[in-house]
Scaffold this motif. Structure first.
Motif, PDB file in Angstrom:
ATOM      1  N   ARG A  37     -75.165  48.051 106.978  1.00 59.76           N
ATOM      2  CA  ARG A  37     -74.114  49.029 107.266  1.00 59.76           C
ATOM      3  C   ARG A  37     -72.755  48.443 106.882  1.00 59.76           C
ATOM      4  NH1 ARG A  37     -78.149  50.821 110.378  1.00 59.76           N
ATOM      5  NH2 ARG A  37     -78.329  53.060 110.713  1.00 59.76           N
ATOM      6  N   GLY A  38     -72.500  47.192 107.260  1.00 57.61           N
ATOM      7  CA  GLY A  38     -71.234  46.565 106.865  1.00 57.61           C
ATOM      8  C   GLY A  38     -70.540  45.932 108.045  1.00 57.61           C
ATOM      9  N   THR A  41     -80.863  45.048 109.138  1.00 55.49           N
ATOM     10  CA  THR A  41     -80.341  45.888 110.212  1.00 55.49           C
ATOM     11  C   THR A  41     -80.916  45.531 111.574  1.00 55.49           C
ATOM     12  OG1 THR A  41     -80.019  48.186 110.923  1.00 55.49           O
ATOM     13  CG2 THR A  41     -82.122  47.702 109.878  1.00 55.49           C
ATOM     14  N   HIS A  42     -80.114  45.776 112.597  1.00 56.87           N
ATOM     15  CA  HIS A  42     -80.578  45.653 113.982  1.00 56.87           C
ATOM     16  C   HIS A  42     -80.755  47.037 114.591  1.00 56.87           C
ATOM     17  CE1 HIS A  42     -78.289  41.582 113.841  1.00 56.87           C
ATOM     18  NE2 HIS A  42     -79.518  41.449 113.397  1.00 56.87           N
ATOM     19  N   ASN A  43     -80.731  48.047 113.756  1.00 58.28           N
ATOM     20  CA  ASN A  43     -80.845  49.424 114.231  1.00 58.28           C
ATOM     21  C   ASN A  43     -82.319  49.835 114.270  1.00 58.28           C
ATOM     22  OD1 ASN A  43     -81.124  52.382 113.829  1.00 58.28           O
ATOM     23  ND2 ASN A  43     -78.887  52.328 113.945  1.00 58.28           N
TER      24      ASN A  43
HETATM   25  C1  FAD Z   1     -79.978  40.280 107.536  1.00 60.46           C
HETATM   26  C2  FAD Z   1     -78.582  40.810 107.567  1.00 60.46           C
HETATM   27  C3  FAD Z   1     -77.737  40.592 106.484  1.00 60.46           C
HETATM   28  C4  FAD Z   1     -76.427  41.096 106.509  1.00 60.46           C
HETATM   29  N1  FAD Z   1     -75.626  40.921 105.417  1.00 60.46           N
HETATM   30  C5  FAD Z   1     -74.389  41.497 105.382  1.00 60.46           C
HETATM   31  C6  FAD Z   1     -73.576  41.449 104.228  1.00 60.46           C
HETATM   32  O1  FAD Z   1     -73.941  40.860 103.208  1.00 60.46           O
HETATM   33  N2  FAD Z   1     -72.356  42.054 104.265  1.00 60.46           N
HETATM   34  C7  FAD Z   1     -71.916  42.746 105.386  1.00 60.46           C
HETATM   35  O2  FAD Z   1     -70.814  43.335 105.356  1.00 60.46           O
HETATM   36  N3  FAD Z   1     -72.663  42.780 106.505  1.00 60.46           N
HETATM   37  C8  FAD Z   1     -73.884  42.185 106.531  1.00 60.46           C
HETATM   38  N4  FAD Z   1     -74.652  42.271 107.670  1.00 60.46           N
HETATM   39  C9  FAD Z   1     -74.076  42.841 108.921  1.00 60.46           C
HETATM   40  C10 FAD Z   1     -74.271  44.341 108.951  1.00 60.46           C
HETATM   41  O3  FAD Z   1     -73.445  44.909 107.960  1.00 60.46           O
HETATM   42  C11 FAD Z   1     -73.875  44.999 110.278  1.00 60.46           C
HETATM   43  O4  FAD Z   1     -72.598  44.629 110.660  1.00 60.46           O
HETATM   44  C12 FAD Z   1     -74.762  44.720 111.438  1.00 60.46           C
HETATM   45  O5  FAD Z   1     -76.069  44.477 111.053  1.00 60.46           O
HETATM   46  C13 FAD Z   1     -74.740  45.910 112.413  1.00 60.46           C
HETATM   47  O6  FAD Z   1     -75.289  47.091 111.819  1.00 60.46           O
HETATM   48  P1  FAD Z   1     -76.781  47.561 112.105  1.00 60.46           P
HETATM   49  O7  FAD Z   1     -77.320  48.288 110.934  1.00 60.46           O
HETATM   50  O8  FAD Z   1     -77.547  46.398 112.523  1.00 60.46           O
HETATM   51  O9  FAD Z   1     -76.749  48.503 113.356  1.00 60.46           O
HETATM   52  P2  FAD Z   1     -75.898  49.537 114.173  1.00 60.46           P
HETATM   53  O10 FAD Z   1     -75.648  48.840 115.450  1.00 60.46           O
HETATM   54  O11 FAD Z   1     -76.617  50.825 114.207  1.00 60.46           O
HETATM   55  O12 FAD Z   1     -74.554  49.806 113.431  1.00 60.46           O
HETATM   56  C14 FAD Z   1     -73.346  49.173 113.661  1.00 60.46           C
HETATM   57  C15 FAD Z   1     -72.594  49.309 112.372  1.00 60.46           C
HETATM   58  O13 FAD Z   1     -72.337  50.702 112.082  1.00 60.46           O
HETATM   59  C16 FAD Z   1     -71.084  50.848 111.455  1.00 60.46           C
HETATM   60  N5  FAD Z   1     -70.216  51.647 112.333  1.00 60.46           N
HETATM   61  C17 FAD Z   1     -70.004  51.451 113.651  1.00 60.46           C
HETATM   62  N6  FAD Z   1     -69.137  52.354 114.147  1.00 60.46           N
HETATM   63  C18 FAD Z   1     -68.765  53.139 113.113  1.00 60.46           C
HETATM   64  C19 FAD Z   1     -67.856  54.230 112.978  1.00 60.46           C
HETATM   65  N7  FAD Z   1     -67.162  54.691 114.011  1.00 60.46           N
HETATM   66  N8  FAD Z   1     -67.720  54.805 111.760  1.00 60.46           N
HETATM   67  C20 FAD Z   1     -68.415  54.357 110.695  1.00 60.46           C
HETATM   68  N9  FAD Z   1     -69.286  53.314 110.752  1.00 60.46           N
HETATM   69  C21 FAD Z   1     -69.460  52.709 111.950  1.00 60.46           C
HETATM   70  C22 FAD Z   1     -70.535  49.430 111.269  1.00 60.46           C
HETATM   71  O14 FAD Z   1     -70.955  48.985 110.006  1.00 60.46           O
HETATM   72  C23 FAD Z   1     -71.233  48.639 112.364  1.00 60.46           C
HETATM   73  O15 FAD Z   1     -71.351  47.260 112.061  1.00 60.46           O
HETATM   74  C24 FAD Z   1     -75.959  41.786 107.653  1.00 60.46           C
HETATM   75  C25 FAD Z   1     -76.810  42.009 108.742  1.00 60.46           C
HETATM   76  C26 FAD Z   1     -78.116  41.542 108.710  1.00 60.46           C
HETATM   77  C27 FAD Z   1     -78.989  41.806 109.876  1.00 60.46           C
END
Ligand code: FAD
Length: 394
Positions: free
Chosen positions: A247-248, A298-300
């Motif tokens: 997601r970011g 993802t942790h979703n």
């Molecule tokens: C193995 C792994 C590798 C990763 N590599 C990278 C990487 O290379 N670059 C990077 O940037 N991140 C990376 N991440 C982190 C990832 O981007 C997320 O920050 C983190 O995993 C949380 O998102 P989620 O999908 O787990 O779950 P969720 O808990 O469902 O989503 C949270 C995420 O949703 C988004 N979000 C939250 N609120 C809002 C809102 N109001 N409007 C729009 N969007 C919103 C944000 O991105 C937030 O981090 C990585 C994560 C993992 C597990």
């Protein structure tokens, strides 16, 4: 695959079997602390300062947050964590988590360290991927200038040539040693530059199989269009596509910068929009499965379950090598361990590095757990459930 039972993330016995009671209680305390905003805000700079001036707190940091979220201070320090993950069918992705460096000497040092992680992965099935962050091997401001299309002066041009040299050397090594390599995504104002570099590497090294992976952040608007474009170019030019979907991680920073500089925010307007594009990205990978390998980072739980459902619907085995799940070490073990136990391909990012240098990484984990709605709360309630289960089982 007919009749395959859906995966449940509720089984805490499987989720936490690698932890002793003492370790679980420590984890519960850590996640509990993340719920206190002042701790999350002030503890990292105070700790960093205390470590830099030599106060004797390293042992305490090591025994608490470092131990929970990191594998160790060096590649070999991580062996024990890697072994435990491997015993549970989970791969490790060694992630040298030193951040914020600015001079050439550090970038060269990091480059050698990343080479070491590729070599380690080549020697053992415990490491299904290697990874690096572009800003770990080159100056942010150089990428930013290239991204904006600004001309580099002679010195900067030489510096950018060195960066590209390191970028290519890592991809070449991964290719020669047959180690799939993730390139992490960072801020949107450097990402176009990374996308171009990574795509040129995919073109060169993903002819037969997928070695090079770009990362797509679905919290950004327009990334589905980017993926569609990438697939079209891959088809025309004849290379395979490797993607890590996330997601970011820089949402607040992205929004603040856009506001400050007066351009439209590149971030989706709502969380639901990010979720929608994330799920669409997953579907796209299935539609292009003949020439894709993907890792859902993802942790979703819903996103993970979507992949499970699509594997099932596409009649693919849970361990089809084109589809992987990844979570961060010390987080969402209920997803990782239950998926692995059900036969899916799972890996964990395993951060490591000198304690003082990985503090920015640890600070981001603390912030993420305090800001992502319910994340720390979810960890705490799962840990409590498991501690009760263990008590009753005795
Ligand atoms: C193995 C792994 C590798 C990763 N590599 C990278 C990487 O290379 N670059 C990077 O940037 N991140 C990376 N991440 C982190 C990832 O981007 C997320 O920050 C983190 O995993 C949380 O998102 P989620 O999908 O787990 O779950 P969720 O808990 O469902 O989503 C949270 C995420 O949703 C988004 N979000 C939250 N609120 C809002 C809102 N109001 N409007 C729009 N969007 C919103 C944000 O991105 C937030 O981090 C990585 C994560 C993992 C597990």
């Amino acid at each position: 695959m007919e009749g395959k039972a859906p995966v449940s993330f509720e089984n805490t016995e499987i989720a936490f079997k690698r932890y002793s009671d003492k370790e679980l209680k420590m984890a519960k305390m850590l996640f509990g602390m993340f719920n206190f905003k002042p701790v999350v805000r002030f503890a990292p700079p105070i700790t960093s300062f205390a470590l830099k001036i030599g106060l004797p707190i390293k042992g305490m940091v090591r025994a608490t947050i470092f131990e929970h979220f990191c594998g160790g201070e060096s590649i070999n320090d991580c062996d024990q964590s890697v072994r435990i993950l491997h015993e549970n069918r989970i791969g490790a992705i060694l992630d040298y988590s030193v951040e914020g460096e600015q001079d050439e000497e550090d970038f060269v040092k990091n480059f050698h360290e990343i080479q070491g992680t590729i070599d380690k992965a080549a020697d053992s099935a415990s490491y299904p991927f290697a990874v690096f962050k572009p800003t770990g091997i080159g100056r942010f401001s150089i990428y930013e200038k290239v991204n904006t299309g600004l001309e580099l002066n002679e010195k900067e041009n030489r510096e950018y040539d060195s960066i590209k040299g390191r970028f290519k050397a890592l991809c070449q090594r991964a290719h020669d040693k047959n180690v799939p390599l993730f390139i992490d995504a960072e801020e949107s104002w450097v990402q176009d530059c990374f996308d171009a570099l990574v795509e040129s590497m995919m073109e060169e090294y993903n002819k037969e199989q997928v070695i090079i992976f770009n990362t797509v952040q679905l919290y950004r608007k327009g990334r589905i269009d980017y993926m569609n474009g990438l697939y079209t170019r891959a088809k025309t030019k004849g290379f395979k596509v490797g993607l890590k979907l996330v997601r970011g991680a820089y949402m607040e920073k992205e929004r603040e910068r856009a506001l400050e500089k007066g351009y439209p925010s590149p971030i989706q307007d709502t969380k639901a929009d990010s979720d929608k594009d994330y799920n669409r990205a997953v579907e796209l990978c299935f539609e292009h499965k003949e020439h894709t390998k993907v890792c859902v980072g993802t942790h979703n739980e819903d996103s993970a379950l979507l992949v499970v459902k699509l594997l099932n619907e596409n009649n693919l085995k849970p361990n089809d090598d084109r589809f992987w799940f990844a979570q961060l070490y010390g987080m969402s073990d209920h997803i990782s361990f239950n998926l692995a136990n059900a036969g899916y391909n799972v890996a964990k990012y395993l951060p490591y590095g000198p304690i003082v240098s990985v503090l920015p990484y640890l600070s981001r984990r603390a912030q993420e757990n305090s800001s992502v709605a319910g994340q720390a709360g979810r960890e705490i309630s799962l840990i409590k459930k498991e501690l009760i289960r263990r008590r009753r089982a005795r």
